[in-house]
Scaffold this motif. Structure first.
Motif, PDB file in Angstrom:
ATOM      1  N   MET A   1       0.858  -1.085  -0.005  1.00 11.98           N
ATOM      2  CA  MET A   1       0.284   0.311  -0.113  1.00 11.98           C
ATOM      3  C   MET A   1       0.971   0.906  -0.001  1.00 11.98           C
ATOM      4  N   ASP A   2       0.331   2.454  -0.460  1.00 12.19           N
ATOM      5  CA  ASP A   2       1.060   3.780  -1.019  1.00 12.19           C
ATOM      6  C   ASP A   2       0.250   3.964  -0.064  1.00 12.19           C
ATOM      7  N   LEU A   3       1.634   4.500   0.909  1.00  8.43           N
ATOM      8  CA  LEU A   3       1.258   5.619   2.324  1.00  8.43           C
ATOM      9  C   LEU A   3       1.359   6.514   2.205  1.00  8.43           C
ATOM     10  N   ASN A   4       1.961   7.559   1.013  1.00 11.53           N
ATOM     11  CA  ASN A   4       1.747   8.269   0.478  1.00 11.53           C
ATOM     12  C   ASN A   4       0.002   8.931   0.119  1.00 11.53           C
ATOM     13  N   GLY A   5      -0.211   7.715  -0.320  1.00 13.77           N
ATOM     14  CA  GLY A   5      -1.873   7.539  -0.594  1.00 13.77           C
ATOM     15  C   GLY A   5      -2.875   7.879   0.145  1.00 13.77           C
ATOM     16  N   VAL A   6      -2.293   6.789   1.508  1.00 12.05           N
ATOM     17  CA  VAL A   6      -2.872   7.419   3.176  1.00 12.05           C
ATOM     18  C   VAL A   6      -2.636   8.084   3.564  1.00 12.05           C
ATOM     19  N   ARG A   7      -1.400   9.163   3.382  1.00 13.14           N
ATOM     20  CA  ARG A   7      -1.252  10.169   3.977  1.00 13.14           C
ATOM     21  C   ARG A   7      -1.975  11.549   3.174  1.00 13.14           C
ATOM     22  N   THR A   8      -2.433  10.914   2.080  1.00  9.23           N
ATOM     23  CA  THR A   8      -3.298  12.275   1.391  1.00  9.23           C
ATOM     24  C   THR A   8      -4.883  11.984   2.201  1.00  9.23           C
ATOM     25  N   PHE A   9      -5.044  10.691   1.773  1.00  8.10           N
ATOM     26  CA  PHE A   9      -6.098  10.327   2.672  1.00  8.10           C
ATOM     27  C   PHE A   9      -7.041  11.274   4.029  1.00  8.10           C
ATOM     28  N   VAL A  10      -6.200  10.599   4.088  1.00  2.92           N
ATOM     29  CA  VAL A  10      -6.454  11.724   5.656  1.00  2.92           C
ATOM     30  C   VAL A  10      -6.342  12.979   5.797  1.00  2.92           C
ATOM     31  N   ALA A  11      -5.763  13.344   5.162  1.00  7.56           N
ATOM     32  CA  ALA A  11      -5.389  14.983   5.044  1.00  7.56           C
ATOM     33  C   ALA A  11      -7.132  15.243   4.082  1.00  7.56           C
ATOM     34  N   VAL A  12      -7.035  14.477   3.257  1.00 13.33           N
ATOM     35  CA  VAL A  12      -9.098  14.949   2.704  1.00 13.33           C
ATOM     36  C   VAL A  12      -9.852  15.013   3.277  1.00 13.33           C
ATOM     37  N   ALA A  13      -9.878  13.731   4.717  1.00 15.51           N
ATOM     38  CA  ALA A  13     -10.412  13.355   6.060  1.00 15.51           C
ATOM     39  C   ALA A  13     -10.397  14.219   6.812  1.00 15.51           C
ATOM     40  N   GLU A  14      -9.606  14.751   6.996  1.00 15.00           N
ATOM     41  CA  GLU A  14      -9.270  16.014   8.068  1.00 15.00           C
ATOM     42  C   GLU A  14      -9.720  17.372   7.866  1.00 15.00           C
ATOM     43  N   SER A  15      -9.505  17.576   6.697  1.00 15.20           N
ATOM     44  CA  SER A  15      -9.930  18.926   6.054  1.00 15.20           C
ATOM     45  C   SER A  15     -10.909  19.614   5.584  1.00 15.20           C
TER      46      SER A  15
END
Length: 319
Positions: A1-15
């Motif tokens: 799993m691409d952790l850059n994608g995971v980090r981006t998902f979390v950023a969108v979810a939080e914002s």
């Protein structure tokens, strides 16, 4: 799993917005959308529902969010663990209940800012192999025993000559002695079931026994310190050696005795070993602490094995 994608998902979810997440991550909105789309494809579920106000998590997105945060926390911990100055200093000692472990605790109290990881490897060969592989940063060992030569990439410096005492039960003939000489131990049985062939401590006690005429008895399984104390307390003929600094919790009812040994005093020769290319920033502090704390045992009338009497540290190229 691409952790850059995971980090981006979390950023969108939080914002709650792709555009705001793009600003937070210093990315274009198109790059954010591509990362989330790739993660959606990897997971096989839809993570967001687009609305006029931004992005709303789907049920699957809500379920995945706490796990995504855990993944990012694990990534951050992994990076920090190997970052210069952040990884704990890994130090090997023969046993956690022996004197060197206590001296290592003193180092930790003197340098609480240094993260310390204490491990116990079986013998000097295992410790040297771990130094060379980078598994540990330092080890305390008795070195230069017969048939063993340190590799050129391993440094060694003597740090502590540890005086030994005779340990007996109340029925032993030396239980009430103020002190004994090694020569008085001729013919005695010194029980040490933990002595294993090929180890540095067995080489030490074998030479001590040969020089002064007593027998090191290794018969019986090694059930640890508690079982040893039980046996010594009940025996009128068995004794053992312990350090004057070995911490012991004596069982109630065991009238155990420590008897100093002088003329000469047997001392166990501890050295600090490390790899010449190890650049852990805390390693110098460890070396300096032990060099200043206990460079040698202060007495002159001491006994050490012949293979330890020429211990001199090789000059280090990183000091």
């Amino acid at each position: 799993m691409d952790l850059n994608g995971v980090r981006t998902f979390v950023a969108v979810a939080e914002s709650g917005q792709f555009q705001r997440a793009a600003v937070d991550l210093s990315l274009s909105q198109q790059a954010v959308s591509k990362r989330v789309a790739a993660l959606k494809k990897d997971l096989g579920v839809r993570l967001f529902t687009r609305t006029t106000h931004g992005a709303r998590l789907t049920v699957d997105g809500q379920v995945f969010l706490p796990h995504a945060r855990e993944l990012l926390q694990a990534q951050d911990r992994a990076v920090a663990a190997v970052s210069p100055g952040r990884r704990a200093l890994r130090v090997d000692v023969i046993g956690r209940r022996l004197s060197l472990a206590g001296l290592l605790r003193d180092f930790h109290r003197a340098h609480p800012e240094i993260a310390l990881d204490v491990v116990t490897l079986f013998d000097a060969d295992a410790a040297v192999a771990a130094l060379r592989s980078g598994t540990i940063d330092a080890t305390f060992r008795a070195v230069a025993m017969p048939g063993h030569t340190l590799p050129d990439d391993i440094e060694a410096a003597p740090v502590y000559d540890e005086p030994l005492q005779l340990f007996t039960g109340p029925g032993h003939e030396f239980a009430t002695a103020a002190a004994v000489t090694p020569a008085q131990l001729a013919g005695q049985r010194i029980w040490m079931p933990g002595n294993a062939p090929g180890t540095e401590w067995t080489a030490y006690y074998d030479e001590l026994a040969a020089d002064f005429g007593f027998t090191v008895d290794t018969v019986g399984p090694n059930f640890g310190v508690e079982a040893l104390l039980d046996t010594i307390a009940a025996s009128p003929t068995l004794a053992t050696f312990l350090s004057e600094r070995t911490p012991l919790v004596r069982p109630v009812g065991h009238d155990l005795r420590r008897v100093p040994v002088h003329g000469p005093t047997p001392v166990y020769p501890h050295s600090l070993l490390w790899h010449t290319r190890n650049r852990h920033p805390a390693l110098t502090a460890l070396r300096d602490h032990f060099a200043a704390l206990c460079p040698e045992h202060p007495g002159t009338n001491v006994w050490t094995p012949r293979w330890a009497r020429r211990r001199t540290p090789r000059p280090s190229d990183d000091r």
